[in-house]
Write an enzyme that holds these catalytic residues in place. Structure first.
Site, PDB file in Angstrom:
ATOM      1  N   ARG A  51      42.344  48.319  11.725  1.00  0.00           N
ATOM      2  CA  ARG A  51      43.275  48.006  12.812  1.00  0.00           C
ATOM      3  C   ARG A  51      42.733  46.785  13.554  1.00  0.00           C
ATOM      4  NH1 ARG A  51      40.293  48.366  16.395  1.00  0.00           N
ATOM      5  NH2 ARG A  51      41.831  47.390  17.767  1.00  0.00           N
ATOM      6  N   ALA A  53      44.951  43.143  14.863  1.00  0.00           N
ATOM      7  CA  ALA A  53      45.862  42.254  14.132  1.00  0.00           C
ATOM      8  C   ALA A  53      45.141  41.350  13.125  1.00  0.00           C
ATOM      9  CB  ALA A  53      46.677  41.424  15.123  1.00  0.00           C
ATOM     10  N   ARG A  94      52.925  48.292   8.605  1.00  0.00           N
ATOM     11  CA  ARG A  94      52.936  48.226  10.072  1.00  0.00           C
ATOM     12  C   ARG A  94      53.980  47.193  10.508  1.00  0.00           C
ATOM     13  NH1 ARG A  94      48.315  49.649  12.826  1.00  0.00           N
ATOM     14  NH2 ARG A  94      49.686  49.728  14.626  1.00  0.00           N
ATOM     15  N   ASP A 244      49.139  41.739  19.560  1.00  0.00           N
ATOM     16  CA  ASP A 244      49.634  41.843  18.190  1.00  0.00           C
ATOM     17  C   ASP A 244      50.763  40.870  17.902  1.00  0.00           C
ATOM     18  OD1 ASP A 244      48.560  44.552  16.667  1.00  0.00           O
ATOM     19  OD2 ASP A 244      48.391  44.645  18.837  1.00  0.00           O
ATOM     20  N   ASN A 254      51.223  44.368  22.860  1.00  0.00           N
ATOM     21  CA  ASN A 254      49.858  44.846  22.631  1.00  0.00           C
ATOM     22  C   ASN A 254      49.869  46.366  22.735  1.00  0.00           C
ATOM     23  OD1 ASN A 254      47.044  44.218  22.129  1.00  0.00           O
ATOM     24  ND2 ASN A 254      46.632  44.883  24.218  1.00  0.00           N
TER      25      ASN A 254
END
Length: 353
Positions: A51, A53, A94, A244, A254
């Site tokens: 995890r 970005a 994602r 992100d 985010n």
């Protein structure tokens, strides 16, 4: 003081293996996963085993390379189809982190460029490996540069609050929001860091507090709902967060809870800084309303971190993984190309120009 660096994403090319630090079992265990199939890599991204970005982008680049490497295609057209199938599959893991799509698109662009040069299948595989390595190496340099720019906005002895985890394990090295903290620590800035626990997956408690403590940084863990009181008591002079996705107007997605921190910082006149690689800035996205917010399972709220379920069995649960911080709450967006200030519609575009 040198920082303790753990490489969270690594390719073992001779073993056809993607090696990932499993961030779901930290801090209790430091465990690395050896992933060899596309299904395993997809699951690792979806389940937040990898995890952050930038780290997601690096993992996706290596993942799609491994898929291409395993292709048995004998001609370029068939090879491209195999690549595209793997790329489209990994892209479903994602929806919010733009680096996932950025890295996959960059890999496809490189493939098309090499195809136009009439390269054969083996040469195309080598080019994809080269591109994936470049994505990883560039991220390390990007993070360091973001840290250097951010450090110009900070002073020794400052109290800094951060939300979620935007550190070295979320990137190739240094992190984004934590980069200035690490660089400042190397220069004896003596920052005092307050880490929000970041419900419901506790990335602040499990990851940020862990990695900062490992690096010898003065870090204090607080519950998310304690941010207001530490600000009111004058313990925080700046907020640093990662992100992100950044829309063209400066709205920023985010981890859930970031928007609330920004609102508090505005109330207490504390600067709120977003550390964002250019790869997270999406100029095709007009504003925060255009950012897809991932919704995750109820068990993350009701049961995941407890020995016994902590909520009624039939209770309704709303579990968005991200929120959008309005651009009006953001003091500056710090990138590897410099610091953008409002009006973001103009300043972000200039960074690309």
């Amino acid at each position: 003081m040198a920082i303790n660096v753990i490489q969270s994403v690594k390719l073992e090319d001779n073993l056809n293996t993607l090696v990932l630090l499993d961030q779901t079992v930290l801090p209790g265990k430091t465990e690395f996963l050896d992933l060899t199939t596309q299904e395993e890599i997809w699951e690792a991204i979806f389940e937040l085993k990898v995890r952050g970005a930038p780290a997601i982008g690096i993992a996706a680049a290596y993942g799609v390379y491994l898929a291409a490497k395993s292709s048995a295609a004998e001609n370029v057209d068939e090879f491209y189809q195999d690549f595209k199938k793997a790329k489209d599959y990994l892209a479903t893991s994602r929806p919010t982190a733009v680096n996932l799509f950025w890295a996959l698109d960059r890999m496809e662009r490189r493939l098309k460029e090499e195809t136009e040069r009439n390269k054969d299948v083996e040469a195309l595989k080598n080019a994809l490996l080269e591109e994936a390595h470049a994505i990883r190496d560039e991220d390390e340099e990007v993070c360091k540069t973001i840290g250097e720019h951010a450090l110009t906005l900070l002073k020794p002895e400052m109290g800094i609050l951060t939300h979620c985890n935007a550190g070295t394990i979320a990137t190739a090295k240094y992190g984004t929001a934590l980069a200035p903290i690490y660089l400042g620590t190397e220069q004896d800035y003596n920052f005092k860091v307050y880490a929000d626990e970041t419900r419901p997956l506790l990335q602040g408690a499990r990851l940020t507090a862990w990695e900062l403590e490992q690096a010898g940084v003065d870090v204090t863990l607080i519950c998310d709902n304690m941010a207001s009181i530490v600000m009111k008591e004058g313990k925080v002079q700046a907020v640093l967060v990662g992100c992100d996705r950044v829309a063209q107007n400066g709205d920023t997605a985010n981890k859930i809870g970031t928007s609330g921190v920004a609102i508090l910082a505005k109330h207490y006149n504390i600067p709120f800084y977003v550390c964002a690689p250019l790869s997270t800035i999406d100029l095709n996205c007009k504003n925060g309303d255009d950012i897809e917010i991932e919704n995750r399972g109820a068990e993350e709220v009701t049961a995941k971190w407890y020995s016994e379920r902590m909520a009624p069995e039939e209770v309704n649960v709303y579990n968005p993984a991200f929120d959008v911080t309005d651009h009006s709450l953001i003091t500056a967006i710090i990138t590897e190309k410099g610091i953008a200030y409002p009006d973001y519609q103009d300043s972000l575009k200039k960074l690309f120009d």
